[in-house]
Design a protein around this motif. Sequence first.
Motif, PDB file in Angstrom:
ATOM      1  N   ARG A  28       0.878  -1.165   0.000  1.00  0.00           N
ATOM      2  CA  ARG A  28       0.000   0.000   0.000  1.00  0.00           C
ATOM      3  C   ARG A  28       0.917   1.216   0.000  1.00  0.00           C
ATOM      4  O   ARG A  28       1.977   1.198   0.622  1.00  0.00           O
ATOM      5  CB  ARG A  28      -0.885  -0.004   1.247  1.00  0.00           C
ATOM      6  N   PHE A  29       0.528   2.259  -0.739  1.00  0.00           N
ATOM      7  CA  PHE A  29       1.343   3.463  -0.675  1.00  0.00           C
ATOM      8  C   PHE A  29       0.468   4.705  -0.688  1.00  0.00           C
ATOM      9  O   PHE A  29      -0.669   4.687  -1.133  1.00  0.00           O
ATOM     10  CB  PHE A  29       2.405   3.511  -1.778  1.00  0.00           C
ATOM     11  N   GLU A  30       1.052   5.747  -0.147  1.00  0.00           N
ATOM     12  CA  GLU A  30       0.415   7.058  -0.095  1.00  0.00           C
ATOM     13  C   GLU A  30       1.354   8.046  -0.769  1.00  0.00           C
ATOM     14  O   GLU A  30       2.559   8.007  -0.540  1.00  0.00           O
ATOM     15  CB  GLU A  30       0.188   7.479   1.356  1.00  0.00           C
ATOM     16  N   GLY A  43      -2.613  10.779  -3.525  1.00  0.00           N
ATOM     17  CA  GLY A  43      -3.600   9.718  -3.479  1.00  0.00           C
ATOM     18  C   GLY A  43      -3.034   8.483  -2.829  1.00  0.00           C
ATOM     19  O   GLY A  43      -1.990   8.533  -2.163  1.00  0.00           O
ATOM     20  N   THR A  44      -3.727   7.360  -3.029  1.00  0.00           N
ATOM     21  CA  THR A  44      -3.295   6.101  -2.439  1.00  0.00           C
ATOM     22  C   THR A  44      -3.325   4.986  -3.478  1.00  0.00           C
ATOM     23  O   THR A  44      -4.112   5.027  -4.424  1.00  0.00           O
ATOM     24  CB  THR A  44      -4.186   5.691  -1.250  1.00  0.00           C
ATOM     25  N   GLU A  64       5.150  -5.615  -8.498  1.00  0.00           N
ATOM     26  CA  GLU A  64       3.969  -4.966  -7.914  1.00  0.00           C
ATOM     27  C   GLU A  64       2.912  -4.745  -8.992  1.00  0.00           C
ATOM     28  O   GLU A  64       3.217  -4.247 -10.076  1.00  0.00           O
ATOM     29  CB  GLU A  64       4.333  -3.604  -7.326  1.00  0.00           C
ATOM     30  N   THR A  65       1.680  -5.106  -8.667  1.00  0.00           N
ATOM     31  CA  THR A  65       0.535  -4.865  -9.546  1.00  0.00           C
ATOM     32  C   THR A  65      -0.604  -4.393  -8.674  1.00  0.00           C
ATOM     33  O   THR A  65      -0.926  -5.021  -7.664  1.00  0.00           O
ATOM     34  CB  THR A  65       0.109  -6.159 -10.270  1.00  0.00           C
ATOM     35  N   GLY A  66      -1.198  -3.256  -9.064  1.00  0.00           N
ATOM     36  CA  GLY A  66      -2.293  -2.745  -8.256  1.00  0.00           C
ATOM     37  C   GLY A  66      -2.996  -1.582  -8.905  1.00  0.00           C
ATOM     38  O   GLY A  66      -2.974  -1.426 -10.135  1.00  0.00           O
ATOM     39  N   THR A  67      -3.617  -0.767  -8.073  1.00  0.00           N
ATOM     40  CA  THR A  67      -4.333   0.410  -8.546  1.00  0.00           C
ATOM     41  C   THR A  67      -3.929   1.626  -7.723  1.00  0.00           C
ATOM     42  O   THR A  67      -3.537   1.506  -6.553  1.00  0.00           O
ATOM     43  CB  THR A  67      -5.863   0.231  -8.425  1.00  0.00           C
ATOM     44  N   PHE A  68      -4.012   2.775  -8.348  1.00  0.00           N
ATOM     45  CA  PHE A  68      -3.777   4.055  -7.689  1.00  0.00           C
ATOM     46  C   PHE A  68      -5.031   4.888  -7.869  1.00  0.00           C
ATOM     47  O   PHE A  68      -5.577   4.968  -8.976  1.00  0.00           O
ATOM     48  CB  PHE A  68      -2.570   4.774  -8.308  1.00  0.00           C
TER      49      PHE A  68
END
Length: 165
Positions: A28-30, A43-44, A64-68
């Motif tokens: 998780r990132f901010e 955003g996150t 890493e695979t994800g959404t922002f």
Amino acid sequence: MHCQPEIDDWLTAIIECRQALLNTCRYRFEAHPGPGSHSGWSGTGEGTATPEQDATGTVVRLYETGTFIDNAGHQSITRNVFRFTHAAERISLHHERRGPLHPVWLFDLVADPLNARRLVTDTPHLCGDDRYSAALTLQRGNMQLDWHIQGPRKNEYLRYYYRTA
């Protein structure tokens, strides 16, 4: 009076970081712009992180695979490959945005002389007029990687949380 950690503590932090990377499954990132930033990037993001160790045992790639989701609610897909190369007294971090044969060196992380649970940038990465630096803190098997990107038009703060299985 503050005591300086022993060299064995520093090496332990590097070994623990490698073990935490090998067990990482989520991130998780901010992202927050600081004063003077012109990017507006805020955003996150979150997603899966899949570690892969090379045959030598010194390199761990984190896929890493994800959404922002930015603060306006716009969502985008994210993909990164970070390469962590472990040496006796440092961890070199590369970004493989150009593939594994052309990694982009970001910086080396070395032991923080004031905190045995933390690794800090040895020398900031320069990209044009921008400087990239970071600190990695070990937290009960998990990791927190705080980035700071500074330049004439940038003042960005990123905080990554890597969770282990």
